[in-house]
Write a protein that holds these residues in place. Structure first.
Motif, PDB file in Angstrom:
ATOM      1  N   ILE A  90       0.859  -1.177   0.000  1.00 47.99           N
ATOM      2  CA  ILE A  90       0.000   0.000   0.000  1.00 47.99           C
ATOM      3  C   ILE A  90       0.897   1.230   0.000  1.00 47.99           C
ATOM      4  CG2 ILE A  90      -1.743   1.335   1.245  1.00 47.99           C
ATOM      5  CD1 ILE A  90      -2.748  -1.242   2.445  1.00 47.99           C
ATOM      6  N   ARG A  91       0.981   1.890  -1.108  1.00 46.66           N
ATOM      7  CA  ARG A  91       1.810   3.078  -1.208  1.00 46.66           C
ATOM      8  C   ARG A  91       0.994   4.281  -0.757  1.00 46.66           C
ATOM      9  NH1 ARG A  91       5.106   3.791  -6.575  1.00 46.66           N
ATOM     10  NH2 ARG A  91       6.091   5.258  -5.147  1.00 46.66           N
ATOM     11  N   TYR A  92       1.606   5.065   0.126  1.00 48.51           N
ATOM     12  CA  TYR A  92       0.871   6.190   0.676  1.00 48.51           C
ATOM     13  C   TYR A  92       0.871   7.358  -0.307  1.00 48.51           C
ATOM     14  CZ  TYR A  92      -0.598  10.043   3.509  1.00 48.51           C
ATOM     15  OH  TYR A  92      -1.266  11.126   3.963  1.00 48.51           O
ATOM     16  N   SER A  93      -0.294   7.744  -0.724  1.00 49.02           N
ATOM     17  CA  SER A  93      -0.466   8.950  -1.528  1.00 49.02           C
ATOM     18  C   SER A  93      -1.627   9.720  -0.918  1.00 49.02           C
ATOM     19  CB  SER A  93      -0.760   8.616  -2.988  1.00 49.02           C
ATOM     20  OG  SER A  93      -1.910   7.822  -3.098  1.00 49.02           O
ATOM     21  N   GLU A  94      -1.453  11.003  -0.757  1.00 46.23           N
ATOM     22  CA  GLU A  94      -2.441  11.793  -0.031  1.00 46.23           C
ATOM     23  C   GLU A  94      -3.732  11.966  -0.814  1.00 46.23           C
ATOM     24  OE1 GLU A  94      -1.001  15.542   1.296  1.00 46.23           O
ATOM     25  OE2 GLU A  94      -0.078  14.657   3.080  1.00 46.23           O
ATOM     26  N   PHE A  95      -4.833  11.921  -0.055  1.00 46.43           N
ATOM     27  CA  PHE A  95      -6.112  12.312  -0.622  1.00 46.43           C
ATOM     28  C   PHE A  95      -6.138  13.845  -0.671  1.00 46.43           C
ATOM     29  CE2 PHE A  95      -7.322   8.339   1.769  1.00 46.43           C
ATOM     30  CZ  PHE A  95      -7.512   7.549   0.634  1.00 46.43           C
ATOM     31  N   THR A  96      -6.878  14.384  -1.610  1.00 48.98           N
ATOM     32  CA  THR A  96      -7.048  15.825  -1.721  1.00 48.98           C
ATOM     33  C   THR A  96      -8.532  16.132  -1.847  1.00 48.98           C
ATOM     34  OG1 THR A  96      -7.018  15.988  -4.144  1.00 48.98           O
ATOM     35  CG2 THR A  96      -4.878  15.898  -3.003  1.00 48.98           C
ATOM     36  N   GLU A  97      -8.884  17.387  -1.897  1.00 44.21           N
ATOM     37  CA  GLU A  97     -10.285  17.759  -2.038  1.00 44.21           C
ATOM     38  C   GLU A  97     -10.867  17.301  -3.365  1.00 44.21           C
ATOM     39  OE1 GLU A  97      -9.989  22.289  -3.846  1.00 44.21           O
ATOM     40  OE2 GLU A  97     -10.320  22.024  -1.695  1.00 44.21           O
ATOM     41  N   ASN A  98      -9.992  16.982  -4.327  1.00 46.97           N
ATOM     42  CA  ASN A  98     -10.452  16.532  -5.638  1.00 46.97           C
ATOM     43  C   ASN A  98     -10.522  15.013  -5.755  1.00 46.97           C
ATOM     44  OD1 ASN A  98     -10.716  19.179  -6.756  1.00 46.97           O
ATOM     45  ND2 ASN A  98      -8.481  19.274  -6.899  1.00 46.97           N
ATOM     46  N   THR A  99     -10.122  14.292  -4.686  1.00 42.48           N
ATOM     47  CA  THR A  99     -10.245  12.833  -4.687  1.00 42.48           C
ATOM     48  C   THR A  99     -11.716  12.456  -4.696  1.00 42.48           C
ATOM     49  OG1 THR A  99      -8.208  12.640  -3.389  1.00 42.48           O
ATOM     50  CG2 THR A  99      -9.653  10.713  -3.465  1.00 42.48           C
ATOM     51  N   ARG A 100     -12.062  11.454  -5.496  1.00 43.90           N
ATOM     52  CA  ARG A 100     -13.465  11.038  -5.591  1.00 43.90           C
ATOM     53  C   ARG A 100     -13.789  10.002  -4.510  1.00 43.90           C
ATOM     54  NH1 ARG A 100     -15.526  13.277 -10.091  1.00 43.90           N
ATOM     55  NH2 ARG A 100     -14.058  13.848 -11.741  1.00 43.90           N
ATOM     56  N   ALA A 101     -15.039   9.975  -4.116  1.00 46.77           N
ATOM     57  CA  ALA A 101     -15.483   9.056  -3.062  1.00 46.77           C
ATOM     58  C   ALA A 101     -15.143   7.615  -3.404  1.00 46.77           C
ATOM     59  CB  ALA A 101     -16.981   9.206  -2.839  1.00 46.77           C
ATOM     60  N   GLY A 102     -15.335   7.243  -4.664  1.00 43.46           N
ATOM     61  CA  GLY A 102     -15.049   5.874  -5.085  1.00 43.46           C
ATOM     62  C   GLY A 102     -13.590   5.498  -4.893  1.00 43.46           C
ATOM     63  N   GLU A 103     -12.693   6.461  -5.083  1.00 43.23           N
ATOM     64  CA  GLU A 103     -11.264   6.201  -4.892  1.00 43.23           C
ATOM     65  C   GLU A 103     -10.961   5.918  -3.424  1.00 43.23           C
ATOM     66  OE1 GLU A 103      -8.562   8.980  -7.081  1.00 43.23           O
ATOM     67  OE2 GLU A 103     -10.465   9.973  -7.604  1.00 43.23           O
ATOM     68  N   VAL A 104     -11.640   6.645  -2.541  1.00 45.91           N
ATOM     69  CA  VAL A 104     -11.448   6.427  -1.100  1.00 45.91           C
ATOM     70  C   VAL A 104     -11.993   5.064  -0.694  1.00 45.91           C
ATOM     71  CG1 VAL A 104     -12.040   7.233   1.212  1.00 45.91           C
ATOM     72  CG2 VAL A 104     -11.543   8.896  -0.609  1.00 45.91           C
ATOM     73  N   ILE A 105     -13.207   4.780  -1.107  1.00 48.28           N
ATOM     74  CA  ILE A 105     -13.864   3.527  -0.722  1.00 48.28           C
ATOM     75  C   ILE A 105     -13.073   2.310  -1.181  1.00 48.28           C
ATOM     76  CG2 ILE A 105     -15.929   2.109  -1.133  1.00 48.28           C
ATOM     77  CD1 ILE A 105     -17.513   4.778  -1.266  1.00 48.28           C
TER      78      ILE A 105
END
Length: 307
Positions: free
Chosen positions: A12-27
């Motif tokens: 799991i490579r750490y890459s930051e979420f941003t305000e433009n990250t989509r919900a599906g990407e987080v889930i």
């Protein structure tokens, strides 16, 4: 026994979420495998194409005000970093067999915000009118904040049709596994906003605690911390209670909250009450408002009960 071993995935490579990250990407992020869907309200129709900025809105989190995109991003990045460090951040509260017997129990669990060894814990219960669970605004931020003060913070994702049963189960779960978490099981606090505040008040009551857990070995909470709710029941079975609300709250009248705490005062139960001029329902941590910093007052109130 809980599996408290390292669970980090080196892939799991750490890459930051941003305000433009989509919900599906987080889930679907590998860090949240198996529980990503519980990060957002299960009972609302949320498009996975929505960005975190679009999600951080009162049009999504109904009845809430002052929702901040930067806090959503901060919380999700904190969670992902914890997994990258090898820490488990989500715990089911029901066994596999219980979830098979009642599939809706799969939509429950505790998100863990790690505190210091030996410290007590707080269970945060988000509101949402028993229509949805607004954890991203109304319990995750609170749990993160108390963890930064050294306390163990747990944000409960509960079923809106079985909220009290799920909180009762969460209390039992944490009591029974306190040693594995290295935390004090006997001086915990119950927190909540709106509907979640009702949950905290009910399970803070000694009689309801016994009734809903069917246990006599679990100690009553040391304190209940309530935000913006119209809950008015009061008895000698309550615990010390801290409450805060805004004067422009069209859902929970500040006078109702003040009256209840007045009754508790009269019967000798410690209370602390704060009303903030101009604030509406659901101000959460109140960052950037007149209420900013209330959570530190609440923690101090809790600490006073520990002595």
């Amino acid at each position: 026994m809980l599996d408290m071993e390292r669970i980090g995935d080196d892939n799991i490579r750490y890459s930051e979420f941003t305000e433009n990250t989509r919900a599906g990407e987080v889930i679907s992020d590998p860090a949240f495998r198996g529980f990503g869907r519980l990060l957002f309200p299960m009972d609302l129709s949320i498009s996975e194409r929505m960005t975190l900025k679009e999600l951080s809105s009162s049009s999504i989190y109904l009845w809430y005000s002052d929702i901040r995109t930067e806090k959503t991003v901060e919380i999700l990045n904190y969670m992902k970093q914890e997994v990258q460090k090898g820490h488990q951040i989500f715990y089911p509260i029901y066994t596999d067999r219980e979830m098979q017997q009642e599939p809706s129990r799969k939509n429950t669990g505790l998100f863990y915000f790690r505190g210091e060894p030996g410290k007590p814990f707080g269970i945060m219960n988000a509101g949402g009118g028993f229509y949805y669970v607004g954890a991203m605004h109304d319990s995750f931020p609170h749990a993160l904040e108390i963890s930064r003060l050294g306390y163990h913070g747990f944000a409960l994702i509960y079923r809106t049709r079985e909220p009290y049963d799920d909180l009762a189960r969460a209390i039992c779960f944490l009591h029974d596994h306190a040693a594995e978490f290295q935390m004090d099981p006997n001086h915990y606090s119950l927190w909540g906003g709106s509907a979640g505040a009702r949950m905290a008040a009910v399970l803070g009551n000694r009689d309801y605690l016994r009734q809903l857990t069917d246990r006599s070995d679990i100690q009553q909470a040391a304190a209940v911390i309530m935000q913006y709710t119209g809950y008015s029941s009061a008895s000698y079975s309550e615990v010390p209670t801290y409450a805060c609300v805004g004067t422009r709250d069209g859902i929970a009248d500040w006078r109702v909250m003040k009256h209840r705490l007045g009754i508790l005062d009269e019967i000798g139960i410690p209370t602390e009450f704060h009303v903030y001029k101009g604030l509406r329902h659901g101000f959460g941590l109140g960052v950037g408002t007149i209420a900013e910093g209330w959570i530190y007052d609440a923690v101090e109130f809790w600490k006073q009960q520990l002595s």
